[in-house]
Design a protein around this motif. Sequence first.
Motif: not given
Ligand code: SF4
Length: 408
Positions: A2, A305-306, A350-351, A354-355
């Motif tokens: 990201c 993140c996007p 968001g998940c 990469n969270g």
């Molecule tokens: Fe998608 Fe997870 Fe990357 Fe956010 S961190 S853009 S939710 S893969």
Amino acid sequence: GCLPPVLADPLPRRLSVGVDVGGVLVGGPAPVVVQSMTNTDTADVDGTVAQVAALARAGSEIVRITVDRDESAAAVPKVRERLDRLGVTVPLVGDFHYIGHKLLTDHPACAEALAKYRINPGNVGFKDKKDRQFVQIVETAIRYDKPVRIGVNWGSLDQDLLTRLMDENSRSPEPLSARAVMREAIIQSALMSAELAEETGLAREKIILSAKVSNVQDLIAVYRDLARRSNHSLHLGLTEAGMGTKGIVASSAAMGILLQEGIGDTIRVSLTPEPGGDRTREVQVAQELLQTMGFRQFVPVVAACPGCGRTTSTVFQELAETIQNDIRINMPVWREKYPGVEALSVAVMGCIVNGPGESKHADIGISLPGTGESPAAPVFVDGKKVATLRGPAIAADFQLMVADYIER
Ligand code: SF4
């Protein structure tokens, strides 16, 4: 992934001659200064005071106002006085065209109240009187101990100079393109005017140059050349950048490249506001440009993140926005109460992909659960997992944790 990789460090800042603008240093060792301009009729004292105060509160370190006729020149000291009474100390710059020499002579209180005069060498006077009227403004600046900005704009470029360069070019064995001649005319207009100002007795420590055009590639070329050919402090700005995202992208692209090359001592992002739109947007964009490039820190960074197909809910976007709004609202108080708070970084991700990684890099970060993940949101503080939030109050709980972190 990201986040883009960091490819290179910026070039060292070009060493310019610093100019003191009402207590704000532009150039020399000073960080790049953010400035803006009002769009009120300066003769409307109430409206102008309100807008200058709003721009200053938003973070504009210098504010320019139009001085186009006797009524606005007469209003300038009143605007200054009212701002001082409100505790708004931001330096005011007078934007003069055509009759600036006359207005400054006829309104000494205006000449005194302003922290800098902007002169446009393309329209400072008429034909044979041009140099005399330019010199008249410079002499006023010397008398009142004020700096000037020699602000060339391709929309009002000195036509005599352009015509002369075009003629010379047409006789050259290797003529340049019309565009290259136009760029050269802009640069020469700025440099020759600066020379005339210095010959008149104005010190280089009192002169800022700008050479604004509306095309991104022209702006980059003109400023690279101007930076190479002088050591004057430089004001960057893309003129007539346009509305909405177009104006933001064009200004960021042009100024981002120049700033990366160490060029530019103060910036203005000229955005055409929507009717009734918020004028402070241009200040916010300028700050974000400098902050996102790592040159200055104005407000805590919220990395988000996007989002993608792994996040079907909007919870994390809403949380990122809430945190961002909290920061915007609280910053005036936080800045006073918690010095250094602008260096804070918050991550809202968001998940799990990469969270956790991004959250660990931030001072405080949360990784919300993506689709199919267990409904738990780990929170990281200073790189370590300190809590796992669950249930419908995740957002509110995280808000509290951010507030608590700032307080601590
Ligand atoms: Fe998608 Fe997870 Fe990357 Fe956010 S961190 S853009 S939710 S893969």
